[in-house]
Design an enzyme around this catalytic site. Structure first.
Site, PDB file in Angstrom:
ATOM      1  N   GLU A  60      -5.881   6.002   6.061  1.00  0.00           N
ATOM      2  CA  GLU A  60      -4.544   6.246   5.532  1.00  0.00           C
ATOM      3  C   GLU A  60      -4.040   7.610   5.977  1.00  0.00           C
ATOM      4  O   GLU A  60      -2.846   7.772   6.271  1.00  0.00           O
ATOM      5  CB  GLU A  60      -4.563   6.149   4.004  1.00  0.00           C
ATOM      6  N   PHE A  83      -2.736  -0.813  -0.541  1.00  0.00           N
ATOM      7  CA  PHE A  83      -2.608  -0.724  -1.997  1.00  0.00           C
ATOM      8  C   PHE A  83      -2.304   0.748  -2.302  1.00  0.00           C
ATOM      9  O   PHE A  83      -2.886   1.630  -1.672  1.00  0.00           O
ATOM     10  CB  PHE A  83      -3.909  -1.105  -2.706  1.00  0.00           C
ATOM     11  N   ALA A  84      -1.441   0.986  -3.307  1.00  0.00           N
ATOM     12  CA  ALA A  84      -1.111   2.377  -3.648  1.00  0.00           C
ATOM     13  C   ALA A  84      -2.373   3.157  -4.007  1.00  0.00           C
ATOM     14  O   ALA A  84      -2.441   4.367  -3.816  1.00  0.00           O
ATOM     15  CB  ALA A  84      -0.119   2.421  -4.797  1.00  0.00           C
ATOM     16  N   ASP A  85      -3.387   2.445  -4.503  1.00  0.00           N
ATOM     17  CA  ASP A  85      -4.658   3.086  -4.854  1.00  0.00           C
ATOM     18  C   ASP A  85      -5.334   3.718  -3.631  1.00  0.00           C
ATOM     19  O   ASP A  85      -6.238   4.531  -3.782  1.00  0.00           O
ATOM     20  CB  ASP A  85      -5.616   2.038  -5.425  1.00  0.00           C
ATOM     21  N   TYR A  86      -4.924   3.315  -2.437  1.00  0.00           N
ATOM     22  CA  TYR A  86      -5.558   3.826  -1.215  1.00  0.00           C
ATOM     23  C   TYR A  86      -4.708   4.857  -0.501  1.00  0.00           C
ATOM     24  O   TYR A  86      -4.940   5.191   0.656  1.00  0.00           O
ATOM     25  CB  TYR A  86      -5.914   2.659  -0.281  1.00  0.00           C
ATOM     26  N   ILE A  87      -3.715   5.367  -1.217  1.00  0.00           N
ATOM     27  CA  ILE A  87      -2.827   6.364  -0.599  1.00  0.00           C
ATOM     28  C   ILE A  87      -3.454   7.764  -0.660  1.00  0.00           C
ATOM     29  O   ILE A  87      -3.077   8.643   0.111  1.00  0.00           O
ATOM     30  CB  ILE A  87      -1.443   6.347  -1.297  1.00  0.00           C
ATOM     31  N   PRO A  89      -6.219   9.250   0.424  1.00  0.00           N
ATOM     32  CA  PRO A  89      -6.651   9.961   1.641  1.00  0.00           C
ATOM     33  C   PRO A  89      -5.474  10.517   2.445  1.00  0.00           C
ATOM     34  O   PRO A  89      -5.649  11.419   3.253  1.00  0.00           O
ATOM     35  CB  PRO A  89      -7.381   8.864   2.448  1.00  0.00           C
ATOM     36  N   HIS A 129      -7.071  -1.452  -7.503  1.00  0.00           N
ATOM     37  CA  HIS A 129      -5.976  -2.289  -6.980  1.00  0.00           C
ATOM     38  C   HIS A 129      -4.876  -2.420  -8.023  1.00  0.00           C
ATOM     39  O   HIS A 129      -4.192  -3.422  -8.081  1.00  0.00           O
ATOM     40  CB  HIS A 129      -6.472  -3.687  -6.601  1.00  0.00           C
TER      41      HIS A 129
HETATM   42  C1  LIG Z   1      -9.276   3.568   1.443  1.00  0.00           C
HETATM   43  C2  LIG Z   1      -9.105   2.086   1.521  1.00  0.00           C
HETATM   44  N1  LIG Z   1      -8.177   1.578   2.359  1.00  0.00           N
HETATM   45  C3  LIG Z   1      -7.983   0.243   2.426  1.00  0.00           C
HETATM   46  C4  LIG Z   1      -8.717  -0.614   1.665  1.00  0.00           C
HETATM   47  C5  LIG Z   1      -8.469  -2.121   1.711  1.00  0.00           C
HETATM   48  N2  LIG Z   1      -9.577  -2.818   2.337  1.00  0.00           N
HETATM   49  C6  LIG Z   1     -10.592  -3.315   1.607  1.00  0.00           C
HETATM   50  S1  LIG Z   1     -11.793  -3.954   2.540  1.00  0.00           S
HETATM   51  C7  LIG Z   1     -10.959  -3.619   3.973  1.00  0.00           C
HETATM   52  C8  LIG Z   1     -11.567  -3.972   5.297  1.00  0.00           C
HETATM   53  C9  LIG Z   1     -12.869  -3.264   5.505  1.00  0.00           C
HETATM   54  O1  LIG Z   1     -13.464  -3.700   6.683  1.00  0.00           O
HETATM   55  P1  LIG Z   1     -14.876  -3.148   7.167  1.00  0.00           P
HETATM   56  O2  LIG Z   1     -14.986  -1.692   6.880  1.00  0.00           O
HETATM   57  O3  LIG Z   1     -15.080  -3.554   8.558  1.00  0.00           O
HETATM   58  O4  LIG Z   1     -15.923  -3.870   6.195  1.00  0.00           O
HETATM   59  P2  LIG Z   1     -16.162  -5.425   5.957  1.00  0.00           P
HETATM   60  O5  LIG Z   1     -15.195  -5.861   4.900  1.00  0.00           O
HETATM   61  O6  LIG Z   1     -15.964  -6.132   7.248  1.00  0.00           O
HETATM   62  O7  LIG Z   1     -17.558  -5.552   5.452  1.00  0.00           O
HETATM   63  C10 LIG Z   1      -9.736  -3.008   3.691  1.00  0.00           C
HETATM   64  C11 LIG Z   1      -8.747  -2.596   4.683  1.00  0.00           C
HETATM   65  C12 LIG Z   1      -9.686  -0.042   0.815  1.00  0.00           C
HETATM   66  N3  LIG Z   1     -10.476  -0.786   0.028  1.00  0.00           N
HETATM   67  N4  LIG Z   1      -9.859   1.298   0.768  1.00  0.00           N
END
Ligand SMILES: Cc1ncc(C[n+]2csc(CCOP(=O)(O)OP(=O)(O)O)c2C)c(N)n1
Lengths: 337, 412
Positions: A60, A83-87, A89, A129
């Site tokens: 992010e 998700f706003a929760d991930y803003i 960083p 979330h």
């Molecule tokens: C900081 C943050 N940004 C975005 C997300 C949303 N999100 C959850 S899982 C995911 C994909 C993760 O992929 P990867 O790291 O390759 O792991 P995998 O799910 O393939 O095991 C995303 C974008 C999150 N949980 N946390």
């Protein structure tokens, strides 16, 4: 006029600005081929090209930083934080960089970026979330914050946000994407179909930032709300059987103080509602403004109905959520003063 | 996997090898033969083994033989325990998804196809070593014999949920099992693991830390903070990257996988970096064992890329048919970790189809029994829940007055 739910209205807004301004581009996690985890960018890559709507790496901070850099070049990036929760960083890039770029350079550089992000609870998303972080950003000088409550407003406000030359945070109430949720989680899910605000023009239009809307005119008290809580406020007013004036703020910064003070001068009572935690939430600012500007018109202390000061608990979503029962109780209470 | 750049003056936006409607295609993947990579001594200088970041440590060959000097030479007993833990993990995942579909919980995430990544690592580590996992390493808990009942209670947010209904399903935590709390915010655990390992080093503690991260999440700042701290302080930590090719709908190229390997990220930080066949139980075990011995002997951190494939959807909220061909999992050139270990055990003469079927039936019966037991303790939608007022506890060690007031207001 076409009928749209909030996702379709947001998609339509993005489609319109991609068509009207070559400098607009969209990126974020999963927004490209897939069209976003909430489908907000569905079909936009196919229509506008892979170099205008594309997936971003999961950072992010990187996404917002790249947007700031593109803005410095002359682009008008619209980024999605999944998700706003991930803003969080990205807060350094938002707070220390985007927000202050115009100020610290005397207007030489600026950040015409829009950060879209779904916020709020109601989907059993647990503490990562469900959050409503708007108050963190309204506290920052230089950031605009917009929160729509229905499809029609979402489209007009989003276009205005994107065309604005300042950085705008556009928080989308995810529980409203598919229907006007009033907090009654145990009742059948409603869709936007047939709701007056689901009539959304297909073409480009703007709703000026900084203008609130009276969602329900009333005489007995003023209720200040935004996002999901607008619908909760309307339901609570009806259930309490009180003539509440519900104001949908739509834009938190800049704030439409005039509409607020006119209403409170008329009603003499004010309740502020939001889903975010209470302490230092945006409601605190609203309560302070109301007492500063309407003190002599007030017949009761300003009240707040908000999320509790805890993280959003998975199993206790509905005990946490400031639903219509809690809001109606506050209405009855303030009326008795 | 590596592709030439021909962008001219345009923006390069990576696209995966195939999309829905086309045939699954992994032709571009270079898969070295099992046994072809030499195992260096644990005290080797990172610089001397740079090429291990670009090759692939594999032990079990296509016929089920263990080959090469990475073969950890495990007893049949250990292998059978590993096989059972992987089977149990898969059966558990399947049951939890069914429970989610029946509305008994809100959400679930499977680890199907990636069981070896967690199970083999857990078995190669000491029980006291500290794990900082993602949501896809439930196999660590299973391999450490953590009760499935406890895991299910968390998934159902029921009356016996040790996390008191506060966390989303699969975001387990168990201090006793050496399993750190799962965040939800990607990547945060990675640099925390390095901090834990630094603290252990400060105390001359023989325990080490191990962390996991998805290849998608390596883009987060926390990944880079972790490598920096691990390198600077030579912390006794194993940094695993689970490259399962997909991050929700984004293929590994969106995380930088088109240009180099994920193991190569470690090379720039001076970390010994291995790239390992993540569907090969023996290879994962051997690599983890190598890195653990190295860290415990005082030679510092190591990075391991586990090359694998996310065989199912990202979560119960995902429909992978929207962004990748349905045939991809079956076409994955490194096969399935359970099938491969099974084939190896059969090849050794230590296993057969009948025993395998019996074990599967036993695992299914066990999971079914525990499932019923857990559901009697409540599910998200019905039955007993944790005490509602408990939602105000643990925000702070001692509840301050404003939270007391809010709790009383809620209970009114
Ligand atoms: C900081 C943050 N940004 C975005 C997300 C949303 N999100 C959850 S899982 C995911 C994909 C993760 O992929 P990867 O790291 O390759 O792991 P995998 O799910 O393939 O095991 C995303 C974008 C999150 N949980 N946390």
């Amino acid at each position: 006029m076409p009928q749209m739910n909030m996702i379709e209205a947001i998609n339509s807004a993005l489609d319109c600005v991609l068509a009207s301004d070559r400098n607009v581009l969209i990126f974020g996690q999963d927004v490209g081929y897939f069209g976003g985890v909430f489908r907000a960018t569905d079909g936009l890559q196919r229509k506008h090209g892979r170099d205008r709507v594309f997936d971003a790496p999961i950072t992010e901070a990187g996404i917002v930083a790249a947007a700031v850099g593109m803005g410095a070049y002359g682009k008008r990036p619209v980024v999605e934080i999944q998700f706003a929760d991930y803003i969080y960083p990205a807060t350094d890039q938002l707070i220390s960089e985007a927000a202050r770029m115009r100020y610290r350079t005397g207007g030489e550089w600026w950040s015409p970026i829009t950060v879209r992000s779904p916020y709020g609870g109601g989907i059993y998303g647990g503490q990562t979330h469900s959050q409503s972080p708007e108050g963190i950003f309204t506290h920052v000088a230089g950031l605009k914050t917009v929160i729509p409550s229905n499809p029609h407003d979402a489209k007009g406000l989003l276009i205005a946000a994107i065309e604005d030359d300042d950085p705008v945070l556009f928080f989308e109430p995810k529980r409203l994407y598919n229907g006007p949720f009033d907090g009654h989680h145990d009742r059948p899910v409603q869709s936007w179909a047939g709701h007056p605000a689901s009539a959304v023009p297909a073409e480009h239009y703007r709703i000026e930032l900084g203008k609130a809307k009276i969602a329900r005119p009333g005489e007995a008290l003023t209720m200040l709300a935004y996002g999901t809580m607008v619908h909760v406020a309307l339901a609570a007013a009806q259930e309490a059987g009180v003539d509440v004036e519900v104001i949908d703020l739509r834009t938190l910064i800049p704030l439409d103080l005039q509409t607020i003070t006119t209403s409170v001068e008329k009603t003499g009572r004010c309740i502020v509602v939001h889903e975010a935690t209470r302490t230092c939430g945006f409601g605190a600012e609203l309560a302070a403004l109301v007492q500063e500007h309407c003190f002599y018109a007030l017949e009761a202390p300003v009240m707040r109905v908000t999320g509790w000061d805890t993280p959003y608990p998975h199993a206790f979503e509905w005990e946490y959520f400031p639903g219509p029962a809690r809001v109606a109780r506050a209405i009855r209470q303030i009326i008795e003063v | 996997m590596m592709r030439a750049l021909h962008n001219g003056l345009s923006l390069h936006v990576p696209e995966p090898w195939c999309r829905p409607g086309s045939k699954a295609n992994f032709d571009a993947f270079d898969i070295p033969a099992a046994g072809s990579v030499a195992r260096p001594p644990i005290e080797v200088e990172p610089f001397a083994i740079r090429e291990l970041a670009y090759s692939l440590v594999r032990v079990i060959d296509e016929q089920g033989n263990a080959t090469g000097d990475w073969d950890p030479c495990l007893t049949a007993d250990v292998l059978k325990r590993g096989l059972r833990a992987m089977v149990l993990t898969r059966v558990y995942d399947n049951r939890m998804v069914r429970a989610q579909r029946q509305g008994k919980t809100s959400f679930y995430m499977k680890s199907t196809g990636e069981e070896a990544v967690a199970v083999a690592a857990a078995m190669a580590l000491d029980r006291a070593d500290m794990c900082f996992p993602t949501y896809r390493q439930q196999g660590l808990l299973v391999a450490r014999d953590w009760p499935l009942l406890d895991m299910m209670n968390q998934v159902f947010s029921n009356s016996q949920d040790r996390l008191k209904g506060r966390q989303m399903p699969v975001f387990y935590s168990s201090r006793e099992a050496g399993f750190f709390s799962i965040s939800g915010n990607l990547g945060t655990q990675y640099s925390q693991a390095v901090g834990w390992a630094m603290a252990a080093a400060l105390d001359r503690d023989p325990r080490i830390a191990a962390a996991w991260i998805g290849e998608g999440a390596t883009a987060e700042g926390d990944f880079h903070h972790a490598l920096t701290f691990a390198s600077v302080y030579q912390a006794p930590v194993i940094l695993n990257i689970v490259n399962n090719q997909w991050a929700i709908s984004s293929f590994s190229g969106i995380a930088g996988g088109e240009r180099t390997t994920f193991a190569a990220r470690g090379v720039g930080f001076g970390l010994p970096s291995l790239r390992v066949d993540g569907n090969d139980f023996l290879a994962v075990y051997a690599a983890t064992d190598w890195a653990a011995k190295r860290a415990r002997a005082g030679h510092g951190p190591a990075l391991i890329e586990l090359f694998t494939y996310r065989a199912e959807g990202h979560s119960t909220s995902d429909d992978p048919g929207k962004y990748r061909p349905g045939s991809e999992a079956a076409a994955w050139p490194l096969g399935d970790p359970i099938e491969r270990l099974k084939a190896h055990l059969i090849r050794r003469g230590d296993w057969d189809d009948t025993r395998h079927a019996e074990m599967l039936a036993e695992a299914e019966a066990h999971v079914r029994d525990v499932g019923k037991q857990s559901e009697r303790l409540g599910t998200l939608r019905s039955g007993a829940r944790p005490e509602v007022s408990s939602m105000f506890e643990d925000v702070f060690k001692n509840m301050p007055p404003h939270l007391r007031a809010q709790r009383d207001e809620m209970l009114r």
